[in-house]
Design an enzyme around this catalytic site. Structure first.
Site, PDB file in Angstrom:
ATOM      1  N   CYS A   1     -39.316  19.321 -17.111  1.00  0.00           N
ATOM      2  CA  CYS A   1     -37.973  19.775 -16.762  1.00  0.00           C
ATOM      3  C   CYS A   1     -37.031  18.849 -17.382  1.00  0.00           C
ATOM      4  O   CYS A   1     -36.860  18.397 -18.109  1.00  0.00           O
ATOM      5  CB  CYS A   1     -37.542  19.737 -15.341  1.00  0.00           C
ATOM      6  SG  CYS A   1     -38.887  20.304 -14.331  1.00  0.00           S
TER       7      CYS A   1
ATOM      8  N   HIS B   1     -31.957  20.977 -13.732  1.00  0.00           N
ATOM      9  CA  HIS B   1     -32.025  21.032 -12.100  1.00  0.00           C
ATOM     10  C   HIS B   1     -31.389  19.601 -12.505  1.00  0.00           C
ATOM     11  O   HIS B   1     -31.088  18.740 -12.886  1.00  0.00           O
ATOM     12  CB  HIS B   1     -33.151  20.572 -10.643  1.00  0.00           C
ATOM     13  CG  HIS B   1     -34.322  19.967 -11.768  1.00  0.00           C
ATOM     14  ND1 HIS B   1     -34.088  18.379 -11.893  1.00  0.00           N
ATOM     15  CD2 HIS B   1     -35.038  19.818 -12.230  1.00  0.00           C
ATOM     16  CE1 HIS B   1     -35.038  17.652 -12.036  1.00  0.00           C
ATOM     17  NE2 HIS B   1     -35.999  18.558 -12.447  1.00  0.00           N
TER      18      HIS B   1
END
Length: 391
Positions: free
Chosen positions: A161, A153
């Site tokens: 992430c 992202h």
């Protein structure tokens, strides 16, 4: 009568509030749609690069992630059918350390082979734009690994992430979206701890994750020799690549025994050859590393018993400096030479270092065990496929 009126009024108020909330949410979504961040075309520079590499705008893509190098690669199919490297982005942040993700909350970015479908794309992410890796996959579940919402992202912020800048994720998201519009049903994401080179494998051979990484390297090698994303199956809690079950309709069971399967001959042979070359080079690098370590230990022991760690720290601070007692070595070196009025070609420190290092060369130590390179099956734990002959 009054109570009924109040009850009805209360219901009407709740309905009105719910309607207002829905309208508010719709307005928020309308604003995001209006911004069209998820509908932006790829950047002009990337579009030009695709044309120069003989790629169609909506052709399939594949993503590779490398933690140690902090790089994300976008590979895209060319008109030849093979994939070529389109762009390499610097990963803004990734969580944890080298190694796989084990459980929810460990803030560890996953490693392995993942497939992203249209349903895993998130145009309304709090982190600008995102796509979910699909963790845990079949392999992760077979090993009882847990976790959720593991993404690539934007916003350059990570809690397990792989975080990119907003500008980067805008292009990456657009490439994935366009590949789906072109008919690709899912794109593959390969997440590695580092580039799976012999040098990196040798340097990390002592890691507790080494056997897991050797398994990942098989998939890495399949792509390297074919330049096409390998098909991914899981059986006996292991990844298998480009495998097709011999019996029609037979499925791979992630926790069960592998069925009889075949791998196309040209792929199996090419991968085996690459693995043999890499295993030999890895062994040679490990031998050199071990020899260097032993040599440093001898030098350190001779000059006061400094630890290998101390020597390494000294080298890190000053790579060209001598991490020993130079004055002591200088006395030894100078005592062994006749005085000469001629100018010295090398500094006294260099001459001294050359003298005492020769004392500890492997060729002058008779009782030291020799290190012998022995190349064995580099992946003994892998299920053994049959090779499918070419027609």
């Amino acid at each position: 009568m009054i109570r009924v009126f109040q009850g009805e009024t209360g219901k009407n108020v709740k309905r009105a509030a719910a309607l207002a909330l829905a309208l508010t949410l719709a307005a928020c979504q309308g604003t995001e749609f209006g911004a069209e961040k998820h509908q932006q075309p790829v950047s002009k520079s990337l579009s030009n690069r695709m044309k120069s590499k003989d790629m169609e705008l909506k052709s399939p893509i594949m993503v590779r992630l490398f933690k140690q190098e902090s790089e994300l690669e976008i590979w895209k199919q060319t008109k030849s059918g093979q994939y070529a490297l389109l762009e390499t982005y610097e990963i803004c942040k990734w969580s944890g350390k080298l190694g796989p993700k084990f459980k929810e909350g460990d803030r560890q970015a996953p490693e392995g082979f993942y497939e992203v479908t249209p349903g895993l794309m998130n145009p309304f992410s709090s982190y600008y734009l995102a796509f979910n890796l699909g963790f845990p996959n079949k392999f992760d579940r077979a090993h009882d690994r847990t976790g959720s919402n593991l993404m690539v992202h934007g916003a350059c912020s990570s809690r397990g992430c792989y975080a990119m800048t907003d500008e980067q994720i805008a292009d990456i998201y657009s490439l994935g979206r366009d590949s789906f519009l072109g008919g690709q049903r899912k794109f593959q994401v390969q997440a590695f701890p580092f580039r799976m080179t012999p040098n990196n494998m040798a340097k990390n051979a002592s890691s507790e994750h080494y056997e897991f990484w050797r398994m990942l390297k098989r998939g890495y090698d399949h792509f390297e020799v074919t330049k096409r994303p390998p098909s991914i199956e899981v059986c006996e809690k292991e990844y298998v690549f480009n495998a097709k079950a011999d019996a029609r309709g037979t499925k791979f069971n992630a926790r069960g025994a592998c069925p009889a399967y075949t791998v196309p001959e040209h792929i199996a042979v090419a991968v085996a050859e690459k693995q043999t070359r890499d295993a030999r080079e890895t062994a040679e690098i490990q031998i050199a590393m071990e020899s260097s370590k032993r040599r440093k230990e001898k030098i350190a022991a001779f000059f006061g018993g400094a630890s290998t760690t101390d020597v390494a720290k000294a080298e890190a601070k000053a790579p060209n400096a001598t991490p020993v007692n130079v004055e002591a070595a200088k006395v030894l070196a100078l005592a062994s030479e006749e005085p000469s009025p001629a100018p010295q070609k090398a500094s006294e420190s260099e001459r001294a270092f050359s003298y005492f290092t020769s004392l500890f060369s492997n060729s002058r130590v008779g009782d030291e065990k020799k290190i012998v390179a022995e190349v064995v099956n580099p992946y003994p734990a892998a299920p053994a496929p049959r090779i499918k002959p070419q027609l």
